[in-house]
Scaffold this motif. Structure first.
Motif, mmCIF file in Angstrom:
data_model
loop_
_atom_site.group_PDB
_atom_site.id
_atom_site.type_symbol
_atom_site.label_atom_id
_atom_site.label_comp_id
_atom_site.label_asym_id
_atom_site.label_seq_id
_atom_site.Cartn_x
_atom_site.Cartn_y
_atom_site.Cartn_z
ATOM 1 N N GLU A 132 -9.814 -6.062 -29.256
ATOM 2 C CA GLU A 132 -8.490 -6.527 -29.235
ATOM 3 C C GLU A 132 -7.312 -5.702 -29.382
ATOM 4 O OE1 GLU A 132 -7.844 -9.837 -28.444
ATOM 5 O OE2 GLU A 132 -10.316 -9.878 -28.399
ATOM 6 N N ALA A 138 -12.262 -5.601 -22.909
ATOM 7 C CA ALA A 138 -11.084 -6.392 -23.076
ATOM 8 C C ALA A 138 -10.492 -6.743 -21.548
ATOM 9 C CB ALA A 138 -10.144 -5.756 -23.884
ATOM 10 N N GLN A 185 -2.180 -8.949 -34.250
ATOM 11 C CA GLN A 185 -1.877 -10.046 -33.243
ATOM 12 C C GLN A 185 -0.505 -10.746 -33.615
ATOM 13 O OE1 GLN A 185 -5.601 -12.061 -32.927
ATOM 14 N NE2 GLN A 185 -6.169 -10.706 -31.076
#
Lengths: 319, 288
Positions: A182, B188, A143
């Motif tokens: 993610e 997501a 990230q």
């Protein structure tokens, strides 16, 4: 001590003989004719052995303890490498290394499982089996790479996520699951290379990429052959049979068509014989795929990755 | 020669009548408290032991009937079936295992999906059937759960997944593993769209299902005493060669370690889900 697999033995012995003969050669004694003959013989033998490998033998190659690990690839492929540590919650996990570097000048993030070569390092690296904090560190770095617009290269080589009490208590499943979700949303290029063992969820947790590549003698599977055998036949020693059933080699997976993008060829006899040559090949392939992905916007990268994994389906439906 | 002799033949009892006719499954022994119970009584109690509150495993259809409003469920992709694309064979062929499981369950696979209403609230649900090859996730389960999430996204309706699974289906090897990434990627999108995803974990939820969507609920809700974990207890014991602590990997243990938000008994599940959904979708409380 030299380490070799059972089926490598005749080849290793022959290579040893060639080395000895070369050492004996002096200006006055010329063995070049003999050497050429032996080298030809070795080449033929290598071809013979490596063209007929079983899936179990390929699994053993993928686990070969001289095989290049993430930090070996880092050394040969990238410059300016610095490692970063810790998940900011619990501890640093040495089984999964993370850092930043340059690929031919271009800044990037690098993440990969790390195994150890001697007993002490193997224990320190937990045999390449990360705990939840390893996956959380990896996510933090991925990230962060996104935040600074850096492409991400991951190297996969693990028997699996560590199955222990602490791992369960700290949410091994949650850590893996979160990474899957993610990674799917990252707006920077993610290129995954399975270098050795692609061990189930523990591998996948750093393997949701725009491109997924496999080394010629790597494997990738939902469960280890031994684990599969233990469940199906209540006999963990039937790994060779399970390896056949699981069809876990790079070639098997390439044939499915949707899961990986490319099989990266290894030097003769496998990557463990020549780390530099193996890494050079990987570097070329990584650069090629990165150049391709550079053409996509952040949103397009997310969509391309989604479509890629979305297509991994074989079902039967009534029409 | 006996001193006393029966002058009459003994009263004949027909052999048949001697046996008490007990229909199969009239009585059930609770696995938790060992109490022998009248099966009907357990069933009337939503398949929860009336003595010790042990939650028995229930089928996907039973689960749907418990949570959705009567007659509201519309199934999606009922005809999707598994394919033995690797020609996987252990003691039995995978294709034969599929056939047997389909024959037993009456069709489909280990997951039933569809839309319906829960206390009047429109929802999309995906419900595992542990009875179908241990609720294992192959292409069909992964595809159906992904489509369910996409349906929630399209209709902007909350998605609820009720898990009960041993994990990824070995017989589909790498493709089973990829279902974890596929379904999580769909989540997501749902998350980005601001649509609630509730994960309800029931006994047992382990392996690849836990390590993907089942742990990704905006809220993770467990039934009491359900086994929930990444690695199975046997694998952990073999790896670390030590006894596991009491209650390890049970709902209560996960609650204590911060992995689930709450434990909800079966009889309160529907009401609690409705309450949560109304809060998360900012709807008024129902009139008392």
């Amino acid at each position: 001590m030299q380490y070799f697999l059972e089926f490598e033995k005749p080849l290793v012995e022959l290579e040893q003989k060639i080395r000895e003969l070369r050492d004996y050669s002096t200006d006055s004694v010329d063995f070049s004719g003999e050497l050429a003959k032996l080298e030809k013989k070795a080449e033929k033998l290598r071809e013979e052995i490596f063209s007929n490998l079983t899936r179990w033998q390929r699994t053993q190659l993928a686990r070969h303890q001289n095989r290049p690990y993430t930090l070996d690839y880092v050394k040969h492929i990238f410059t300016d490498w610095f490692e970063v540590h810790g998940d900011r919650n619990f501890r640093d996990d040495p089984a999964l290394v993370c850092g930043f570097a340059r690929l031919d000048g271009e800044p990037c993030a690098v993440i990969g499982h790390q195994k150890g070569r001697d007993t002490k390092e193997k224990v320190y690296r937990n045999f390449g089996m990360p705990n939840p904090e390893g996956y959380r560190k990896a996510l933090r770095i991925m990230q962060m790479a996104e935040q600074f617009g850096l492409p991400i290269f991951t190297f996969v080589d693990t028997p699996g996520a560590f199955p222990g009490i602490g791992a369960e208590e700290r949410g091994q499943a949650e850590a893996i699951a979160r990474n899957l979700r993610e990674m799917a949303a990252l707006t920077v290029p993610v290129i995954v290379t399975v270098t050795g063992e692609g061990g189930s969820g523990g591998a996948l947790a750093v393997a949701v990429g725009n491109k997924v590549l496999m080394m010629q003698y790597s494997v990738y599977s939902v469960i280890s052959p031994e684990g599969c055998a233990a469940i199906l036949w209540s006999d963990g020693t039937r790994g060779p049979q399970a390896a056949e059933a699981l069809k876990l080699t790079a070639q098997d997976i390439d044939e499915l068509g949707t899961v990986i993008d490319e099989v990266i060829p290894e030097p003769p006899g496998g990557a463990h014989n020549d780390h530099a040559a193996a890494a050079a090949e990987v570097k070329q392939v990584l650069k090629k795929h990165l150049a391709e992905l550079r053409k996509l916007s952040g949103e397009e990268l997310v969509e391309q990755r989604y479509r890629k994994f979305r297509a991994m389906t074989v079902v039967e439906e009534p029409h | 020669m006996a001193w006393f002799k029966k002058s009459k033949a003994p009263i004949a009892t027909p052999v048949e009548a001697k046996k008490v006719h007990m229909p199969e499954g009239l009585w059930t022994k609770c696995k938790n408290c060992d109490e022998t119970l009248y099966t009907r009584e357990i069933e009337r109690n939503l398949n929860v032991c009336p003595k010790c509150d042990h939650h028995f495993r229930i089928s996907a259809r039973e689960r749907i009937a418990l949570v959705l409003d009567e007659g509201s469920f519309a199934e999606t992709d009922p005809g999707m079936t598994s394919v033995d694309f690797l020609k996987f064979k252990d003691s039995k062929k995978y294709s034969d295992r599929i056939k047997a499981a389909v024959a037993k369950s009456g069709g489909g696979d280990a997951l039933i999906t569809g839309s319906g209403t829960l206390d009047g609230l429109p929802v999309v649900v995906a419900v595992f059937d542990f009875g179908f090859l241990g609720g294992s996730m192959g292409s069909v389960v992964g595809e159906k759960v992904t489509r369910a999430i996409e349906l929630g996204l399209e209709k902007r309706q909350p998605v609820l997944v009720f898990s009960s699974s041993g994990g990824a289906r070995m017989q589909e090897s790498i493709l089973s593993l990829m279902q974890m990434a596929k379904s999580s990627a769909a989540l997501a999108k749902l998350r980005k769209a601001g649509i609630p995803f509730l994960s309800i974990l029931t006994d047992p939820t382990t392996g690849g299902v836990t390590a993907s969507f089942a742990m990704l609920g905006d809220l993770n809700i467990a039934e009491p005493r359900a086994l929930i974990g990444f690695a199975g207890p046997r694998v952990i014991e073999q790896t670390i060669r030590q006894k596991l602590p009491e209650g390890f990997q049970r709902s209560e243990y996960l609650l204590e370690h911060g992995m689930v938000d709450m434990i909800v008994p079966r009889r309160e599940m529907k009401e609690r889900l409705a309450q949560i959904l109304r809060i998360l979708t900012r709807q008024p409380a129902p009139a008392a």
